[in-house]
Design a protein around this motif. Sequence first.
Motif, PDB file in Angstrom:
ATOM      1  N   ASP A 202       0.807  -1.219   0.000  1.00 16.55           N
ATOM      2  CA  ASP A 202       0.000   0.000   0.000  1.00 16.55           C
ATOM      3  C   ASP A 202       0.841   1.271   0.000  1.00 16.55           C
ATOM      4  O   ASP A 202       0.300   2.374  -0.017  1.00 16.55           O
ATOM      5  N   HIS A 203       2.164   1.134  -0.006  1.00 16.28           N
ATOM      6  CA  HIS A 203       3.063   2.280  -0.148  1.00 16.28           C
ATOM      7  C   HIS A 203       3.653   2.374  -1.562  1.00 16.28           C
ATOM      8  O   HIS A 203       4.546   3.180  -1.810  1.00 16.28           O
ATOM      9  N   ALA A 204       3.197   1.514  -2.463  1.00 15.24           N
ATOM     10  CA  ALA A 204       3.810   1.420  -3.791  1.00 15.24           C
ATOM     11  C   ALA A 204       3.774   2.732  -4.546  1.00 15.24           C
ATOM     12  O   ALA A 204       4.775   3.160  -5.144  1.00 15.24           O
ATOM     13  N   ASP A 205       2.621   3.410  -4.548  1.00  9.71           N
ATOM     14  CA  ASP A 205       2.518   4.675  -5.285  1.00  9.71           C
ATOM     15  C   ASP A 205       3.457   5.730  -4.705  1.00  9.71           C
ATOM     16  O   ASP A 205       4.098   6.481  -5.448  1.00  9.71           O
ATOM     17  N   LEU A 206       3.530   5.780  -3.386  1.00  7.96           N
ATOM     18  CA  LEU A 206       4.424   6.743  -2.739  1.00  7.96           C
ATOM     19  C   LEU A 206       5.877   6.443  -3.084  1.00  7.96           C
ATOM     20  O   LEU A 206       6.662   7.358  -3.388  1.00  7.96           O
ATOM     21  N   LEU A 207       6.260   5.163  -3.072  1.00  7.79           N
ATOM     22  CA  LEU A 207       7.637   4.782  -3.392  1.00  7.79           C
ATOM     23  C   LEU A 207       7.980   5.124  -4.837  1.00  7.79           C
ATOM     24  O   LEU A 207       9.075   5.620  -5.122  1.00  7.79           O
ATOM     25  N   LEU A 208       7.059   4.867  -5.727  1.00  3.97           N
ATOM     26  CA  LEU A 208       7.332   5.152  -7.133  1.00  3.97           C
ATOM     27  C   LEU A 208       7.452   6.655  -7.373  1.00  3.97           C
ATOM     28  O   LEU A 208       8.295   7.105  -8.153  1.00  3.97           O
ATOM     29  N   GLY A 209       6.642   7.423  -6.676  1.00  4.75           N
ATOM     30  CA  GLY A 209       6.664   8.862  -6.883  1.00  4.75           C
ATOM     31  C   GLY A 209       7.801   9.585  -6.187  1.00  4.75           C
ATOM     32  O   GLY A 209       8.126  10.726  -6.555  1.00  4.75           O
ATOM     33  N   SER A 210       8.426   8.934  -5.206  1.00  7.73           N
ATOM     34  CA  SER A 210       9.434   9.634  -4.403  1.00  7.73           C
ATOM     35  C   SER A 210      10.836   9.043  -4.484  1.00  7.73           C
ATOM     36  O   SER A 210      11.778   9.639  -3.958  1.00  7.73           O
ATOM     37  N   TYR A 211      11.027   7.906  -5.157  1.00  8.86           N
ATOM     38  CA  TYR A 211      12.343   7.271  -5.109  1.00  8.86           C
ATOM     39  C   TYR A 211      13.437   8.149  -5.714  1.00  8.86           C
ATOM     40  O   TYR A 211      14.610   8.075  -5.312  1.00  8.86           O
ATOM     41  N   LYS A 212      13.084   9.027  -6.657  1.00  8.12           N
ATOM     42  CA  LYS A 212      14.092   9.887  -7.276  1.00  8.12           C
ATOM     43  C   LYS A 212      14.608  10.955  -6.312  1.00  8.12           C
ATOM     44  O   LYS A 212      15.630  11.581  -6.575  1.00  8.12           O
ATOM     45  N   GLN A 213      13.926  11.138  -5.209  1.00  7.89           N
ATOM     46  CA  GLN A 213      14.378  12.101  -4.213  1.00  7.89           C
ATOM     47  C   GLN A 213      15.500  11.542  -3.342  1.00  7.89           C
ATOM     48  O   GLN A 213      16.112  12.279  -2.572  1.00  7.89           O
ATOM     49  N   PHE A 214      15.782  10.261  -3.469  1.00 10.84           N
ATOM     50  CA  PHE A 214      16.861   9.625  -2.724  1.00 10.84           C
ATOM     51  C   PHE A 214      18.035   9.398  -3.676  1.00 10.84           C
ATOM     52  O   PHE A 214      17.962   8.528  -4.561  1.00 10.84           O
ATOM     53  N   PRO A 215      19.113  10.153  -3.550  1.00  9.42           N
ATOM     54  CA  PRO A 215      20.237   9.992  -4.479  1.00  9.42           C
ATOM     55  C   PRO A 215      20.760   8.554  -4.560  1.00  9.42           C
ATOM     56  O   PRO A 215      21.206   8.130  -5.627  1.00  9.42           O
ATOM     57  N   SER A 216      20.687   7.820  -3.457  1.00  6.19           N
ATOM     58  CA  SER A 216      21.220   6.454  -3.466  1.00  6.19           C
ATOM     59  C   SER A 216      20.321   5.487  -4.226  1.00  6.19           C
ATOM     60  O   SER A 216      20.698   4.329  -4.438  1.00  6.19           O
ATOM     61  N   CYS A 217      19.148   5.958  -4.648  1.00  5.01           N
ATOM     62  CA  CYS A 217      18.227   5.118  -5.423  1.00  5.01           C
ATOM     63  C   CYS A 217      18.343   5.335  -6.924  1.00  5.01           C
ATOM     64  O   CYS A 217      17.796   4.549  -7.703  1.00  5.01           O
ATOM     65  N   VAL A 218      19.036   6.405  -7.320  1.00  3.71           N
ATOM     66  CA  VAL A 218      18.939   6.869  -8.700  1.00  3.71           C
ATOM     67  C   VAL A 218      20.260   6.701  -9.441  1.00  3.71           C
ATOM     68  O   VAL A 218      21.304   7.172  -8.974  1.00  3.71           O
ATOM     69  N   PRO A 219      20.253   6.058 -10.605  1.00  6.68           N
ATOM     70  CA  PRO A 219      21.473   5.990 -11.413  1.00  6.68           C
ATOM     71  C   PRO A 219      21.957   7.374 -11.807  1.00  6.68           C
ATOM     72  O   PRO A 219      21.156   8.249 -12.160  1.00  6.68           O
TER      73      PRO A 219
END
Length: 296
Positions: free
Chosen positions: A150-167
């Motif tokens: 139930d956090h999937a939409d939030l994770l998809l929309g916010s993962y780019k805000q975490f530098p360690s998540c983004v290539p």
Amino acid sequence: MKLPGRRLLAVAAAALLVATSLLAATLLTASPLQLLPLLPCLPAVTAPSGAGYEPSGLAALADAAVYYATTRTVPQQSRAEFALSLAVLRRRAPLRLLVFGLGHDSPLWHALNPGGATVFLEEDPEWYRVVRSQSPHLRAHLVRYRTRLDHADLLLGSYKQFPSCVPGAGGGAEPAVRANAACPLALHDLPPEVYENEWDMLMVDAPKGYFPSAPGRMAAIWTAAAMARARRGEGDTDVFLHDVDRRVERMFAEELLCDRFRVGGTGRLWHFRIPPVSRRANTTTAAGGGERPFCR
């Protein structure tokens, strides 16, 4: 003269084993798989102390065939879906295969990779004990997830805000998986062998993703994508994702595994062939990268 009951049973069992072995041999005639255990090949993943493990071969394939011929349990995937993965196994085996999830089909995945290394990751402790008791030879680990469906939409929309998540964030380095606790999608504390080996094929068929508090497959998909991008060895990484009829699996696949790398699919299974970032052409927008950093 009528055979005694026990003798008749033994004869029937022997006949079944011979028939199964012949069936397995027939399946293998279309490829050189029957020769692979005899050839020098990639080193198998080493089992830690106390873990049950045996290399797969014709005997394991025969055991799996007998199991599926005698069980009423429906496997997780259809015949057409199995065939899609089998085509890659025939082409690339022996390989390193990492499977997210333990299931009734786990002995088959183990058996279909003779001479290679097949490792399973399972999040449900009770189900882990059940499968391990039935198939102690499988190479499997119990793992934990930090995510909720139930956090999937939030994770998809916010993962780019975490530098360690983004290539490409933080100086152009690829996102790490191991010890990357700062990225909420990274499976950062898996068994060491998962990080110490490069995986030729990944099958994402877990964890659970059909009720709100379930872990969902968001982290498994992100981890598979990050591992494929960072590959240093030869060849691409074949990634299979099951249950793409579900919204979360589909949207995370499009964001992280990328339509440009999807090479096939059937039923509820998609097949991606992901090249390492070191061998990708610099055609971000034209190739469909856009605002999806994993697709660049």
